[in-house]
Write an enzyme that holds these catalytic residues in place. Structure first.
Site, PDB file in Angstrom:
ATOM      1  N   SER A 150       9.260   2.670  -1.134  1.00 53.46           N
ATOM      2  CA  SER A 150       7.825   3.140  -1.305  1.00 53.46           C
ATOM      3  C   SER A 150       7.797   4.653  -1.485  1.00 53.46           C
ATOM      4  CB  SER A 150       7.025   3.007  -0.138  1.00 53.46           C
ATOM      5  OG  SER A 150       7.359   3.421   0.989  1.00 53.46           O
ATOM      6  N   LYS A 183      -0.751   4.549   5.964  1.00 54.72           N
ATOM      7  CA  LYS A 183      -0.183   5.690   5.296  1.00 54.72           C
ATOM      8  C   LYS A 183      -1.300   6.749   4.879  1.00 54.72           C
ATOM      9  CE  LYS A 183       3.728   3.514   3.099  1.00 54.72           C
ATOM     10  NZ  LYS A 183       4.347   2.915   2.182  1.00 54.72           N
TER      11      LYS A 183
END
Length: 643
Positions: A515, A558
């Site tokens: 990611s 996140k």
């Protein structure tokens, strides 16, 4: 400005998650009496358990913790067809004391038999003691009559000690009840999770006194294992892969034979020579674990389960439909009832729990099925309501519970974000060349800011290389290789004459996953071209070799971590846009920018001197054939410098 609890409550007041349902609080919800009917969101697993219970098949359930594996195992014990349960007794073997005899009787009879043997032994012992006392008193009386009282005392003591040493020990002949079942009990449910070999397979206790008439008889030192106690019922073993290969192999033998003798599990114990006759253990095994459990399982054990049973994958989420919301409301009522100490949830509290279930699913249009974690939130909210003396748990209590019931990972993440700001490890203002704020997930429900730095140096070897540091694991290392392919295309430069160094800051626990790919690509392109990166921007996303930004996990957590760190804009894959379910207090703190391609990332994050020329050249370079990009002698950076 961060929203207060009252602000959030005011905003949520107009949103009806129960879709006009007339429910006012969880006390109105009827909780099913059977465990199998209390399971929600695992329809396939429920059907498998019902079939397995009817046909007496073994089951292996794999999935994340907290999704209901142990609950399904207990439910299966309730569903098993009624059988005649047995008590198991172990008797001394007069011919070979190291081979105790096993007998089975009807459930409930074992206690009666042992009690009868103990009563008979006590009766014989009392009779012998009476006779011994009469003999001693007779000797003493005769000595007093004859006037030889000293000799009488000596003779009485000698006779007493001799008889005491020579008398048989009646308790040595009393059988021991190994497995006891009540006459009208349902099928037993035994949780053997984490059991060592002795607790699982049975054992023989060590005897420190092995001679002189003080030793404990062999049959009295025999202890039944979980496999024997589960006879006729269910043996549940979670984290099946943590069992030793020896235990798994013996477990396989017990499954195949339906009986397993008990012997000493320690070679150094005095019980190592003791081995009983076969003890019945016809149980249904439910093995459970995470997805990695298959790697640590004995191949023959798994083959046995597959050949004579079912394998089930436990779902993490379920669709957010009106029907499933009703099931989730029932789950809230179940947790309140099972706890028995917290007040019921009113309508606003139920809706707030539903919002949190949506958020924790990490998927748009889904509700989480990690119900153990949700049950923890419900209990904490109920505790707060009880502490306040409230009759019902409200949305305010749930919101306060979300703040106080943070996981360890969330607490560590908040502490790390604060410390990184204090020591300038996380920079959220200005611009820097070769430095990007990436984002990562800690645990399963928290995020963190992941600073990434890049630097370009002349190669010291025959060809250039991309060198990444920060304890990168396998998938993360492979993602760096994909990034290097994108660099060649988007910079238009031959990178064989340069070494590209990429550093992940503060990754003491290592980095796994891909990611951070767009963060690495942006940092390296910035370093090669000398173009600054906005530090109030953070990003997360996987990257294909063609420059497409691909979806990642944990996007909600996140974004929340970026907001807590003071970052103003977060770049995410467009395919994750519907998965964003951040809390209301973070919505106005951060701007979310979905993207499809790396050029969009560069457009948002890089700050060139001549922006119009930069964007024009970037688009031309991104759309032209790869062959021309490699043939180009001057890259994007040289043209930008000329401008």
């Amino acid at each position: 400005m961060e929203k207060t609890v009252s602000d959030i409550l005011e905003k949520n007041a107009d949103e009806d998650l129960l879709l006009g349902s007339g429910i006012s609080d969880s006390s109105e919800i009827e909780v099913p009496s059977r465990l199998i009917d209390q399971v929600i969101g695992q329809e396939n697993a429920v059907e498998v358990i019902k079939k397995a219970a009817t046909q007496r098949r073994h089951v292996m359930m794999l999935g994340n913790p907290g999704t209901g594996k142990s609950m399904l195992a207990k439910a299966m014990a309730e569903l098993l067809p009624k059988e005649e349960l047995k008590d198991v007794l172990v008797y001394p073997n007069l011919e070979d004391s190291n081979n105790p005899v096993i007998r089975t009787v009807a459930a409930g009879r074992g206690k009666q038999i042992v009690a009868a043997h103990k009563a008979e032994a006590a009766k014989r012992k009392q009779m012998r003691n009476t006779l011994m006392m009469l003999l001693v008193f007779g000797i003493m009386g005769y000595s007093l009559i004859t006037g030889q009282w000293l000799m009488g005392i000596i003779a009485s003591a000698f006779v007493f000690m001799a008889l005491q040493y020579m008398r048989p020990r009646e308790e040595m002949m009393v059988p021991k009840l190994l497995v006891s079942n009540e006459e009208n009990a349902t099928a037993p449910f035994i949780d053997g999770t984490g059991s060592h070999a002795g607790a699982l397979l049975g054992d023989v206790r060590h005897d420190p006194f092995q001679s002189g008439g003080l030793e404990t008889p062999s049959h009295d030192r025999v202890e039944a294992g979980a496999i024997h106690k589960a006879n006729g019922g269910v043996l549940f073993i979670d984290e099946i892969n943590t069992l030793t290969p020896h235990s798994q192999q013996n477990l396989l033998t017990a499954l195949q034979e339906g009986q397993f003798p008990i012997t000493g599990q320690s070679e150094r114990s005095s019980g190592a020579m003791v081995r009983t006759e076969d003890v019945p253990c016809r149980f249904i095994m439910i093995a459970a674990g995470n997805l990695d459990a298959m790697q640590g399982m004995h191949p023959a054990l798994r083959s046995r389960i597959r050949g004579y049973g079912y394998e089930v994958y436990m779902q993490d989420t379920m669709p957010d439909t009106p029907e499933n919301r009703e099931k989730f409301v029932r789950f809230i009522a179940q947790e309140v009832k099972n706890d028995g100490k917290i007040p019921h949830f009113d309508r606003s509290a139920i809706e707030e729990v539903l919002r949190e279930a949506q958020r924790r699913s990490n998927r748009k249009g889904h509700l989480t099925l990690k119900l153990r974690d949700m049950g923890g939130l419900i209990r904490v909210a109920g505790d707060i309501a009880r502490q306040d003396g409230a009759e019902k748990t409200t949305a305010e209590h749930v919101l306060r519970a979300k703040g106080s019931a943070r996981s360890i990972e969330q607490q560590i993440s908040d502490e790390y974000i604060q410390r990184s700001r204090d020591y300038d490890l996380t920079v959220v203002t200005g611009t820097e060349v070769g430095r990007v704020n990436g984002l990562a997930v800690m645990g399963s429900d928290s995020g963190s800011v992941l600073p990434i730095m890049a630097e370009v140096t002349p190669t010291q070897g025959a060809t250039g290389a991309v060198i990444a540091t920060g304890q990168l694991k396998e998938i993360a290392q492979e993602s760096i290789k994909n990034v290097s392919a994108v660099l060649k295309k988007f910079t238009g430069k031959d990178i064989k004459n340069m070494d590209i160094h990429v550093q992940f800051i503060g990754t003491y626990g290592g980095v796994e996953g891909d990611s951070a790919s767009i963060s690495v690509a942006t940092a390296v392109i910035s370093a090669i071209e000398g173009i600054p990166v906005r530090q109030d921007v953070a990003m997360t996303g996987s990257l294909s070799v063609r420059g497409d930004v691909l979806p990642i996990g944990g996007v909600t957590y996140k974004i929340e971590a970026a907001a807590k760190a003071g970052i103003k804009k977060v770049i995410i894959p467009r395919s994750n846009a519907d998965d964003v379910l951040i809390e209301d207090r973070y919505r106005e703190m951060v701007e979310i920018v979905p993207v499809d391609h790396i050029e969009e990332v560069l457009e948002e994050a890089l700050v060139p001197q001549n922006r119009e020329l930069f964007l024009d050249k970037l688009k031309k370079l991104a759309t032209r054939p790869v062959k021309k990009a490699f043939e180009s002698s001057s890259g994007l950076g040289s043209r930008q410098t000329a401008a």
